[in-house]
Design a protein around this motif. Sequence first.
Motif, PDB file in Angstrom:
ATOM      1  N   GLY A  54       0.798  -1.218   0.000  1.00 18.87           N
ATOM      2  CA  GLY A  54       0.000   0.000   0.000  1.00 18.87           C
ATOM      3  C   GLY A  54       0.831   1.269   0.000  1.00 18.87           C
ATOM      4  N   ASP A  55       0.397   2.242   0.831  1.00 19.15           N
ATOM      5  CA  ASP A  55       1.088   3.533   0.864  1.00 19.15           C
ATOM      6  C   ASP A  55       2.525   3.402   1.362  1.00 19.15           C
ATOM      7  OD1 ASP A  55       0.272   3.017   3.515  1.00 19.15           O
ATOM      8  OD2 ASP A  55       0.092   5.146   3.980  1.00 19.15           O
ATOM      9  N   ALA A  56       2.781   2.454   2.255  1.00 18.20           N
ATOM     10  CA  ALA A  56       4.152   2.243   2.740  1.00 18.20           C
ATOM     11  C   ALA A  56       5.061   1.805   1.586  1.00 18.20           C
ATOM     12  CB  ALA A  56       4.177   1.209   3.857  1.00 18.20           C
ATOM     13  N   ALA A  57       4.538   0.985   0.679  1.00 17.77           N
ATOM     14  CA  ALA A  57       5.327   0.551  -0.474  1.00 17.77           C
ATOM     15  C   ALA A  57       5.627   1.726  -1.397  1.00 17.77           C
ATOM     16  CB  ALA A  57       4.590  -0.548  -1.236  1.00 17.77           C
TER      17      ALA A  57
ATOM     18  N   MET B  51       9.325   3.091  -2.147  1.00 22.62           N
ATOM     19  CA  MET B  51       9.755   3.150  -3.538  1.00 22.62           C
ATOM     20  C   MET B  51      10.330   4.535  -3.869  1.00 22.62           C
ATOM     21  SD  MET B  51       7.404   2.277  -6.894  1.00 22.62           S
ATOM     22  CE  MET B  51       6.450   1.137  -5.898  1.00 22.62           C
ATOM     23  N   GLN B  52       9.683   5.578  -3.402  1.00 21.11           N
ATOM     24  CA  GLN B  52      10.155   6.941  -3.660  1.00 21.11           C
ATOM     25  C   GLN B  52      11.535   7.169  -3.044  1.00 21.11           C
ATOM     26  OE1 GLN B  52       6.703   8.912  -2.036  1.00 21.11           O
ATOM     27  NE2 GLN B  52       5.858   9.316  -4.079  1.00 21.11           N
ATOM     28  N   TYR B  53      11.717   6.752  -1.802  1.00 20.95           N
ATOM     29  CA  TYR B  53      13.022   6.918  -1.153  1.00 20.95           C
ATOM     30  C   TYR B  53      14.093   6.063  -1.846  1.00 20.95           C
ATOM     31  CZ  TYR B  53      11.119   9.629   2.725  1.00 20.95           C
ATOM     32  OH  TYR B  53      10.539  10.604   3.483  1.00 20.95           O
ATOM     33  N   ALA B  54      13.718   4.857  -2.264  1.00 24.37           N
ATOM     34  CA  ALA B  54      14.672   3.962  -2.915  1.00 24.37           C
ATOM     35  C   ALA B  54      15.162   4.554  -4.236  1.00 24.37           C
ATOM     36  CB  ALA B  54      14.035   2.598  -3.146  1.00 24.37           C
ATOM     37  N   LEU B  55      14.259   5.062  -5.035  1.00 22.20           N
ATOM     38  CA  LEU B  55      14.645   5.654  -6.314  1.00 22.20           C
ATOM     39  C   LEU B  55      15.484   6.913  -6.104  1.00 22.20           C
ATOM     40  CD1 LEU B  55      11.325   5.094  -8.274  1.00 22.20           C
ATOM     41  CD2 LEU B  55      13.490   3.863  -8.581  1.00 22.20           C
ATOM     42  N   ALA B  56      15.116   7.723  -5.121  1.00 20.92           N
ATOM     43  CA  ALA B  56      15.875   8.945  -4.826  1.00 20.92           C
ATOM     44  C   ALA B  56      17.296   8.620  -4.366  1.00 20.92           C
ATOM     45  CB  ALA B  56      15.150   9.770  -3.768  1.00 20.92           C
TER      46      ALA B  56
ATOM     47  N   VAL C 150       8.097  -5.080  -8.188  1.00 21.08           N
ATOM     48  CA  VAL C 150       6.930  -4.749  -7.376  1.00 21.08           C
ATOM     49  C   VAL C 150       5.973  -5.936  -7.328  1.00 21.08           C
ATOM     50  CG1 VAL C 150       5.004  -3.141  -7.087  1.00 21.08           C
ATOM     51  CG2 VAL C 150       7.158  -2.333  -8.094  1.00 21.08           C
ATOM     52  N   ASN C 151       5.700  -6.418  -6.123  1.00 22.42           N
ATOM     53  CA  ASN C 151       4.677  -7.447  -5.909  1.00 22.42           C
ATOM     54  C   ASN C 151       3.680  -6.858  -4.930  1.00 22.42           C
ATOM     55  OD1 ASN C 151       3.027  -9.530  -5.218  1.00 22.42           O
ATOM     56  ND2 ASN C 151       4.644 -10.997  -4.819  1.00 22.42           N
ATOM     57  N   GLN C 152       2.510  -6.459  -5.437  1.00 26.59           N
ATOM     58  CA  GLN C 152       1.495  -5.822  -4.606  1.00 26.59           C
ATOM     59  C   GLN C 152       0.137  -6.486  -4.784  1.00 26.59           C
ATOM     60  OE1 GLN C 152       2.049  -2.975  -2.261  1.00 26.59           O
ATOM     61  NE2 GLN C 152       3.891  -4.200  -2.536  1.00 26.59           N
ATOM     62  N   LYS C 153       0.153  -7.822  -4.934  1.00 27.42           N
ATOM     63  CA  LYS C 153      -1.108  -8.546  -5.017  1.00 27.42           C
ATOM     64  C   LYS C 153      -1.028  -9.784  -4.135  1.00 27.42           C
ATOM     65  CE  LYS C 153       0.499 -10.664  -9.255  1.00 27.42           C
ATOM     66  NZ  LYS C 153       0.373 -10.773 -10.667  1.00 27.42           N
ATOM     67  N   GLY C 154      -2.149 -10.167  -3.581  1.00 26.09           N
ATOM     68  CA  GLY C 154      -2.188 -11.342  -2.721  1.00 26.09           C
ATOM     69  C   GLY C 154      -1.451 -11.128  -1.415  1.00 26.09           C
ATOM     70  N   THR C 155      -0.989 -12.227  -0.841  1.00 26.84           N
ATOM     71  CA  THR C 155      -0.238 -12.137   0.416  1.00 26.84           C
ATOM     72  C   THR C 155       1.250 -12.086   0.109  1.00 26.84           C
ATOM     73  OG1 THR C 155      -0.167 -14.538   0.603  1.00 26.84           O
ATOM     74  CG2 THR C 155      -2.009 -13.405   1.691  1.00 26.84           C
ATOM     75  N   GLY C 156       2.039 -11.694   1.083  1.00 25.54           N
ATOM     76  CA  GLY C 156       3.485 -11.638   0.895  1.00 25.54           C
ATOM     77  C   GLY C 156       3.921 -10.515  -0.031  1.00 25.54           C
ATOM     78  N   ARG C 157       3.278  -9.364   0.056  1.00 23.41           N
ATOM     79  CA  ARG C 157       3.620  -8.230  -0.804  1.00 23.41           C
ATOM     80  C   ARG C 157       5.002  -7.686  -0.447  1.00 23.41           C
ATOM     81  NH1 ARG C 157      -2.105  -5.206  -1.790  1.00 23.41           N
ATOM     82  NH2 ARG C 157      -3.295  -7.135  -2.016  1.00 23.41           N
ATOM     83  N   PHE C 158       5.763  -7.292  -1.482  1.00 22.96           N
ATOM     84  CA  PHE C 158       7.114  -6.803  -1.244  1.00 22.96           C
ATOM     85  C   PHE C 158       7.593  -5.943  -2.394  1.00 22.96           C
ATOM     86  CE2 PHE C 158       7.653 -10.700  -3.652  1.00 22.96           C
ATOM     87  CZ  PHE C 158       8.699 -10.423  -4.524  1.00 22.96           C
ATOM     88  N   LEU C 159       8.713  -5.264  -2.157  1.00 26.27           N
ATOM     89  CA  LEU C 159       9.457  -4.556  -3.189  1.00 26.27           C
ATOM     90  C   LEU C 159      10.840  -5.187  -3.291  1.00 26.27           C
ATOM     91  CD1 LEU C 159       8.736  -0.799  -2.350  1.00 26.27           C
ATOM     92  CD2 LEU C 159       7.622  -2.224  -4.083  1.00 26.27           C
ATOM     93  N   HIS C 160      11.284  -5.404  -4.500  1.00 29.99           N
ATOM     94  CA  HIS C 160      12.660  -5.849  -4.762  1.00 29.99           C
ATOM     95  C   HIS C 160      13.460  -4.583  -5.050  1.00 29.99           C
ATOM     96  CE1 HIS C 160      15.867  -8.341  -6.712  1.00 29.99           C
ATOM     97  NE2 HIS C 160      16.051  -7.199  -7.364  1.00 29.99           N
TER      98      HIS C 160
END
Length: 152
Positions: free
Chosen positions: A106-109, A113-118, A126-136
């Motif tokens: 959600g918003d935390a992702a 993401m914004q801080y990571a790119l900066a 980006v995995n934002q569906k189902g359970t186990g959502r995460f950012l690589h």
Amino acid sequence: MPRANPIIPPPGQSRVEQWLDQPIVRDWSAYAEFFGPDEFACSATGVCEMQVRFLDLLLQIRRSYGRPMRITSGYRHPTHPIEAAKGGLSRGEHTMGACCDVAAEGDAALILMQYALAAGITRLGVNQKGTGRFLHLGVGGPGLANPWVWSY
């Protein structure tokens, strides 16, 4: 000249140092406020060969983000089942110690993401569906498209 074995490095040198000429984190004291080697160690072998350049970026991201970051996958040895399933000598970003997966949704992702790119992250999954959502979050390596964004 025969090529060195990528799975068994020479004494005193890690696989990542041998193949990528990138120093790995040996002293975790600079990262200890937020991260430890157990979070990044390969779940199949216990080996942890994270690149200094990546952990320096991740530390910068964590300080900017201001929230805990749960690492769900860090370094993966080439014999890790996910890497071994790719066939041959895996050159995935996880085997290079140049990335990690962070639980976020959600918003935390979006904020992460914004801080990571900066901060300079150039490979973002980006995995934002189902359970186990995460950012690589990754910085790439030889043979990998960079910059690159994908979804799972």
